[in-house]
Enzyme design. Structure first.
Site, PDB file in Angstrom:
ATOM      1  N   ARG A 177      -9.991   0.799  15.507  1.00 11.73           N
ATOM      2  CA  ARG A 177      -9.982   1.654  14.209  1.00 11.73           C
ATOM      3  C   ARG A 177     -10.889   0.950  13.273  1.00 11.73           C
ATOM      4  O   ARG A 177     -11.820   1.669  12.714  1.00 11.73           O
ATOM      5  CB  ARG A 177      -8.552   1.534  13.890  1.00 11.73           C
ATOM      6  CG  ARG A 177      -8.049   2.859  12.895  1.00 11.73           C
ATOM      7  CD  ARG A 177      -6.728   2.731  12.650  1.00 11.73           C
ATOM      8  NE  ARG A 177      -6.233   1.363  12.111  1.00 11.73           N
ATOM      9  CZ  ARG A 177      -4.852   1.388  11.727  1.00 11.73           C
ATOM     10  NH1 ARG A 177      -3.970   2.210  11.836  1.00 11.73           N
ATOM     11  NH2 ARG A 177      -4.479   0.063  11.107  1.00 11.73           N
ATOM     12  N   TYR A 217      17.631  30.095   7.544  1.00 11.29           N
ATOM     13  CA  TYR A 217      16.432  30.914   7.915  1.00 11.29           C
ATOM     14  C   TYR A 217      16.449  31.127   9.469  1.00 11.29           C
ATOM     15  O   TYR A 217      16.694  29.915  10.099  1.00 11.29           O
ATOM     16  CB  TYR A 217      15.100  30.343   7.221  1.00 11.29           C
ATOM     17  CG  TYR A 217      15.157  30.567   5.919  1.00 11.29           C
ATOM     18  CD1 TYR A 217      15.431  31.822   5.397  1.00 11.29           C
ATOM     19  CD2 TYR A 217      14.903  29.299   4.900  1.00 11.29           C
ATOM     20  CE1 TYR A 217      14.881  31.914   3.877  1.00 11.29           C
ATOM     21  CE2 TYR A 217      14.976  29.669   3.568  1.00 11.29           C
ATOM     22  CZ  TYR A 217      14.895  30.806   3.177  1.00 11.29           C
ATOM     23  OH  TYR A 217      14.623  31.076   1.704  1.00 11.29           O
ATOM     24  N   MET A 258      13.542  24.570   1.491  1.00 12.23           N
ATOM     25  CA  MET A 258      12.752  23.783   0.575  1.00 12.23           C
ATOM     26  C   MET A 258      13.987  23.033  -0.349  1.00 12.23           C
ATOM     27  O   MET A 258      13.624  21.839  -0.663  1.00 12.23           O
ATOM     28  CB  MET A 258      12.090  24.735  -0.280  1.00 12.23           C
ATOM     29  CG  MET A 258      11.088  23.872  -1.561  1.00 12.23           C
ATOM     30  SD  MET A 258      10.231  25.085  -2.431  1.00 12.23           S
ATOM     31  CE  MET A 258       9.084  25.743  -1.397  1.00 12.23           C
ATOM     32  N   LYS A 310       0.782  -1.205  -0.022  1.00 16.63           N
ATOM     33  CA  LYS A 310       0.126   0.046  -0.089  1.00 16.63           C
ATOM     34  C   LYS A 310       0.912   1.055  -0.069  1.00 16.63           C
ATOM     35  O   LYS A 310       1.979   1.081   0.158  1.00 16.63           O
ATOM     36  CB  LYS A 310      -0.849  -0.014   1.128  1.00 16.63           C
ATOM     37  CG  LYS A 310      -0.120   0.020   2.519  1.00 16.63           C
ATOM     38  CD  LYS A 310      -1.006   0.058   3.640  1.00 16.63           C
ATOM     39  CE  LYS A 310      -0.376   0.036   4.966  1.00 16.63           C
ATOM     40  NZ  LYS A 310      -1.367   0.192   6.422  1.00 16.63           N
TER      41      LYS A 310
END
Length: 365
Positions: free
Chosen positions: A131, A261, A309, A35
């Protein structure tokens, strides 16, 4: 030359991990869980590599199963979440997909549809995961209705463990006990041969009593351990995904100067900083903290500053002879994705599964 960030998938490693799963349970059948694009490793390529080795594939949904069929994968395929709508049942039947039934609505839709050929049904029982799965109280009546339906060829019972990564823990034992108790009326009927599927990767590796007729290895196929602690059997797993890039810049940083940053890392010594061509746009976790290990020329060096990024910065002050173009391993055989994930408050499952398609992928046989 193209951007150096790339992913290399070792299909032979996946085959070896599958053999380990089969060695642990030599009398069981293997359902290879592919999956989510085989946990980010390429479902079609992985399935082709494993098809001769296993009895069945498992995917999350109809769309994932159809991709395998469209690529000439002929082994049985199990839909782990069943069908989401009655309209999917006809497509599933046409392709002879095997279906998990985990709630009353799916049961009614299945029984209310006419099939030319009956389907194999996997009845999921909620023993404590809370679940998916029919309740322990509903189980016997739902099993009886499925058994009486002309739409149903065979029934396999299954459950899913919530805490199998807690080796020897009480919760898994409790779930096993609940399953055994609710199955007693069926097991007592000698005319019924009940097949079970219990073990996911963690259970298969650490809980021998869960290795029954069908096992469902997932993350272990891709070489990642589902455990936080060291487990002997898991030591044999071979990571199949190698995520790598290159050093594209080097600079000297003075004491008191910041990198990246937000200026959240500041040099406390004269430092050499390598810039690596990889970032969260390539799948490297933005939440990775300063100190996260990166392998430069095979040696560990710490991430510094924020992940951006396209780029990360690594302190290579303590390494010898680092040059532009040198290889950088973000995770792989010599640096587990699980370890990197721990620095990003995540798990290896997430890191490998959510890789975008930006980095070039190569498959090794």
């Amino acid at each position: 030359m193209s951007r150096p960030a790339k992913i290399i998938i070792d299909l032979a490693a996946i085959q070896a991990n599958c053999r380990l799963a089969q060695t642990l349970a030599p009398h069981s059948k293997t359902i290879a869980v592919v999956k989510a694009d085989a946990y980010g490793h390429g479902a079609v390529e992985v399935a082709k590599a494993l098809e001769a080795q296993i009895e069945m594939f498992a995917v999350s949904c109809l769309e994932e199963a159809l991709v395998l069929r469209e690529n000439a994968l002929s082994k049985p395929i199990l839909l782990l979440e069943g069908c989401f709508d009655k309209s999917e049942l006809e497509i599933a039947a046409d392709n002879q997909f095997e279906l998990v039934v985990h709630n009353g609505l799916q049961l009614e839709q299945l029984l209310d549809t006419r099939f030319e050929t009956p389907l194999n049904i996997w009845l999921k029982i909620d023993t404590g995961m809370h679940r998916l799965g029919v309740s322990l109280q509903q189980f016997e009546s739902i099993y009886a209705r499925l058994s009486a339906s002309e739409n149903v060829k065979n029934i396999v019972l299954m459950t899913h463990f919530a805490h199998a990564d807690d080796v020897g823990g009480a919760y898994t034992l409790m779930q096993i006990g609940r399953l055994e108790k609710c199955m007693q009326p069926i097991v007592a009927d000698a005319s019924k041969k009940v097949q079970l599927s219990l073990a996911n990767s963690a259970a298969l590796l650490a809980w021998p009593q869960t290795r029954v007729e069908w096992n469902r290895p997932g993350i272990m196929l891709y070489g990642l351990s589902p455990f936080d602690e060291v487990i002997d059997q898991a030591k044999q797993l071979i990571p199949a995904m190698n995520f790598e890039s290159q050093v594209i810049a080097l600079r000297d940083i003075s004491v008191g100067e910041s990198v990246g940053y937000g200026c959240n890392w500041t040099a406390k010594r004269q430092s050499i900083i390598a810039t690596i061509a990889v970032g969260y746009g390539d799948g490297y976790p933005r939440s990775a903290k300063s100190g996260t290990p990166v392998l430069i020329n095979g040696h560990r060096a710490p991430l510094v500053g924020r992940v951006s990024m396209d780029l990360i910065s690594v302190d290579v002050t303590d390494l010898q002879n680092v040059h532009i173009g040198d290889p950088a391993i973000l995770w792989g055989k010599d640096l587990s994705a699980n370890e990197v994930a721990s620095w990003a408050d995540s798990i290896g499952y997430e890191l490998v599964t959510r890789m975008p398609k930006r980095a070039a992928i190569t498959f090794l046989n």
